[in-house]
Write an enzyme that holds these catalytic residues in place. Sequence first.
Site, PDB file in Angstrom:
ATOM      1  N   GLU A  87      -4.678  15.812   0.285  1.00  0.00           N
ATOM      2  CA  GLU A  87      -4.087  14.528  -0.122  1.00  0.00           C
ATOM      3  C   GLU A  87      -4.232  14.341  -1.632  1.00  0.00           C
ATOM      4  O   GLU A  87      -3.288  13.943  -2.313  1.00  0.00           O
ATOM      5  CB  GLU A  87      -4.777  13.391   0.639  1.00  0.00           C
ATOM      6  CG  GLU A  87      -4.023  12.082   0.619  1.00  0.00           C
ATOM      7  CD  GLU A  87      -4.721  10.998   1.440  1.00  0.00           C
ATOM      8  OE1 GLU A  87      -5.758  11.282   2.072  1.00  0.00           O
ATOM      9  OE2 GLU A  87      -4.230   9.853   1.421  1.00  0.00           O
TER      10      GLU A  87
ATOM     11  N   THR B  13      -9.707   6.988  -0.682  1.00  0.00           N
ATOM     12  CA  THR B  13      -9.233   7.002  -2.064  1.00  0.00           C
ATOM     13  C   THR B  13      -9.475   8.390  -2.639  1.00  0.00           C
ATOM     14  O   THR B  13     -10.457   9.043  -2.274  1.00  0.00           O
ATOM     15  CB  THR B  13      -9.915   5.896  -2.903  1.00  0.00           C
ATOM     16  OG1 THR B  13      -9.279   5.825  -4.179  1.00  0.00           O
ATOM     17  CG2 THR B  13     -11.405   6.138  -3.118  1.00  0.00           C
TER      18      THR B  13
HETATM   19  N1  LIG Z   1       3.035  -3.809  -1.289  1.00  0.00           N
HETATM   20  C1  LIG Z   1       1.825  -3.536  -0.797  1.00  0.00           C
HETATM   21  C2  LIG Z   1       1.675  -2.443   0.071  1.00  0.00           C
HETATM   22  C3  LIG Z   1       0.392  -2.172   0.554  1.00  0.00           C
HETATM   23  N2  LIG Z   1      -0.660  -2.961   0.204  1.00  0.00           N
HETATM   24  C4  LIG Z   1      -1.999  -2.665   0.693  1.00  0.00           C
HETATM   25  O1  LIG Z   1      -2.501  -1.556  -0.040  1.00  0.00           O
HETATM   26  C5  LIG Z   1      -3.392  -0.811   0.769  1.00  0.00           C
HETATM   27  C6  LIG Z   1      -3.056   0.623   0.702  1.00  0.00           C
HETATM   28  O2  LIG Z   1      -1.770   0.816   1.115  1.00  0.00           O
HETATM   29  P1  LIG Z   1      -1.224   2.283   1.268  1.00  0.00           P
HETATM   30  O3  LIG Z   1      -1.329   2.999   0.006  1.00  0.00           O
HETATM   31  O4  LIG Z   1       0.075   2.215   1.935  1.00  0.00           O
HETATM   32  O5  LIG Z   1      -2.373   2.866   2.253  1.00  0.00           O
HETATM   33  P2  LIG Z   1      -2.209   3.890   3.420  1.00  0.00           P
HETATM   34  O6  LIG Z   1      -1.427   5.047   2.941  1.00  0.00           O
HETATM   35  O7  LIG Z   1      -1.709   3.197   4.619  1.00  0.00           O
HETATM   36  O8  LIG Z   1      -3.739   4.294   3.667  1.00  0.00           O
HETATM   37  P3  LIG Z   1      -4.450   5.715   3.540  1.00  0.00           P
HETATM   38  O9  LIG Z   1      -3.836   6.413   2.392  1.00  0.00           O
HETATM   39  O10 LIG Z   1      -5.891   5.379   3.308  1.00  0.00           O
HETATM   40  O11 LIG Z   1      -4.238   6.417   4.837  1.00  0.00           O
HETATM   41  C7  LIG Z   1      -3.313  -1.403   2.165  1.00  0.00           C
HETATM   42  O12 LIG Z   1      -4.441  -2.213   2.316  1.00  0.00           O
HETATM   43  C8  LIG Z   1      -2.067  -2.228   2.139  1.00  0.00           C
HETATM   44  O13 LIG Z   1      -2.187  -3.354   2.964  1.00  0.00           O
HETATM   45  C9  LIG Z   1      -0.498  -4.018  -0.664  1.00  0.00           C
HETATM   46  O14 LIG Z   1      -1.450  -4.675  -0.997  1.00  0.00           O
HETATM   47  N3  LIG Z   1       0.751  -4.296  -1.144  1.00  0.00           N
HETATM   48 CA   LIG Z   2      -1.904   6.710   1.490  1.00  0.00          CA
END
Ligand SMILES: Nc1ccn([C@@H]2O[C@H](COP(=O)(O)OP(=O)(O)OP(=O)(O)O)[C@@H](O)[C@H]2O)c(=O)n1
Ligand SMILES: [Ca+2]
EC number: 3.6.1.5
Length: 554
Positions: free
Chosen positions: A234, A266
């Site tokens: 990742e 992260t």
């Molecule tokens: N417009 C957005 C989109 C997402 N989030 C938040 O940002 C965090 C991370 O989102 P994301 O990068 O999409 O995480 P994931 O890929 O789902 O998680 P991981 O990579 O850990 O599997 C989450 O808490 C999500 O709710 C946010 O605050 N505003």
């Molecule tokens: Ca992610």
Amino acid sequence: MQIIYSDQFSQWYVGTGECLDSIVAKRQQSVLSVNFATSSCSVRSVQARFVELWLYVIQRDITAEMKEKNPWHRPLIIFIAILIALGIIALVATAVVQNKPLQPQKYKYGIVLDAGSSHTAVYIYRWQAEKENNTGMVQQIHECDVKGKGISSYSSSVERAGLSLRECMEEAKEEIPIWRHRETPVYLGATAGMRLLRKENASVSDQVLSSVEGFLQTYPFLYQGARIISGQEEGAYGWITVNYLSDNFHKARATMGALDLGGASTQITFVSQQQVESPENSIYFRLYGKDYHVYTHSFLCYGKDQALKLAMAQQLQTSDLPLRDPCFHPGYSQERTVESVSSSPCVSGSPALSSHANFTHVGAGNGTLCHSAVRRIFNFSHCEWGRCSFNGVFQPPVEGQFGAFSAFYFVMNFLNLTSDTLEESKEKLGQYCSTPWAEIKQSYPHIKEKYLAEYCFSGVYILTLLEDGYSFTSDKWKDIHFIKKIGGSAAGWTLGYMLNLTNMIPAEAPDAPPLPHAGYVTIMVLFSLLLVVLLLLCLKLFCWPACTRSKHII
Ligand SMILES: Nc1ccn([C@@H]2O[C@H](COP(=O)(O)OP(=O)(O)OP(=O)(O)O)[C@@H](O)[C@H]2O)c(=O)n1
Ligand SMILES: [Ca+2]
């Protein structure tokens, strides 16, 4: 030779002999000199006729002279004319070939599903078929956010995990031309949410993957697998994505580090001049003929949603109830179950939590205290390496520029802190955290309350992770660029993943294209200059003696 005008016969004569008493045009060497003598003939009429005749004579004279002096004159002119004609043909042909519009069927497509902990996103990429090994060629043309939570949340109804992807996969069918469907690869990569589920229950995580696999195979695309990618992958693919999109590989420029903040993990990835002491943090790439030794680490449980659970669990263990949380706005109050915090595999193993079933989560809005609370989820006390970030993980000092994306961008952008210094960010965040909850809700009526309530925590968490965790000092803060996209393509691991699996980033630099743009422009300019020179040469050969003479006569 003399040119003589006879008034008597109103005619010009060319011949030898003494000048009559009107005009003498006398050729001396290559110059035709004219003497107007006062005579019985009118000078004006003589002048007019003289010029007329002179042109004729001189033309004949020159041709004869040229033929005599240079028998190659005519063939030379013909040769130059052919050269000019060929030059024009070459210019037109090059311009036509170089600027030939690409046929739509020359594009290829690829689909990557980012099955994150908080949600799934479907990305569609497109590239020109014959240029697939050139960096910067693959572009994102579409992004679809799957409604609902991430696939790991379907552990109690696994069949719904696959079905949740329907809308976005239907969009993919619309976006990609039908005749390309069968050869369009589709990949699904699951990240930290599924890593945690696998830790908790490997068989359920397999069932979720089978559900999405079965569903994706019902589509006409070239299914290439659904798997949980490692934290190292990742980090590495995120780093490849930002540097590919910034064209750093092709131009052999210094690379940019990548900071990715998800919901459950992260990643930090960058090239370090220092030795990477721990083998599990070291990756080696050979890309476009250059070696890259990259440091990477993925912190499971340090995505912003899991970090919040860690911070709350930490406070629940050490404070009285209700939980007065400095990372939430004053006036905020929410009933929660202890289970909502303790059920995460990141938190489990905290026995003190089981003594209550529910608790009231109350905001206390204090940036400084929030920072102290957040710091407590990091362990800075042990390090068996020369240097550590936190939790005993080796990390060399951060170096160079960094792209910080995903939640790093969402949160910092919402808080309007993307271009502030570290000190300004702390100051503004302190003010934001102490703003009453009612006021915050009023200012942002369109944002879901759950998300709105967490921005104070998320902002403080990001500053703490970057400053205390990774050691970005005030000085190095300006090297962090909070980005969402680069040139229209989202910054994230998906593009790097697809580039790697489709072998679109070769180890060795591919042969230079037959005519890169700069080369094309140079050749066109040189050809044009050559043609101009040949044209001038041609003109000079045709007219030079005449021009020279005319100077003398008029
Ligand atoms: N417009 C957005 C989109 C997402 N989030 C938040 O940002 C965090 C991370 O989102 P994301 O990068 O999409 O995480 P994931 O890929 O789902 O998680 P991981 O990579 O850990 O599997 C989450 O808490 C999500 O709710 C946010 O605050 N505003
Ligand atoms: Ca992610």
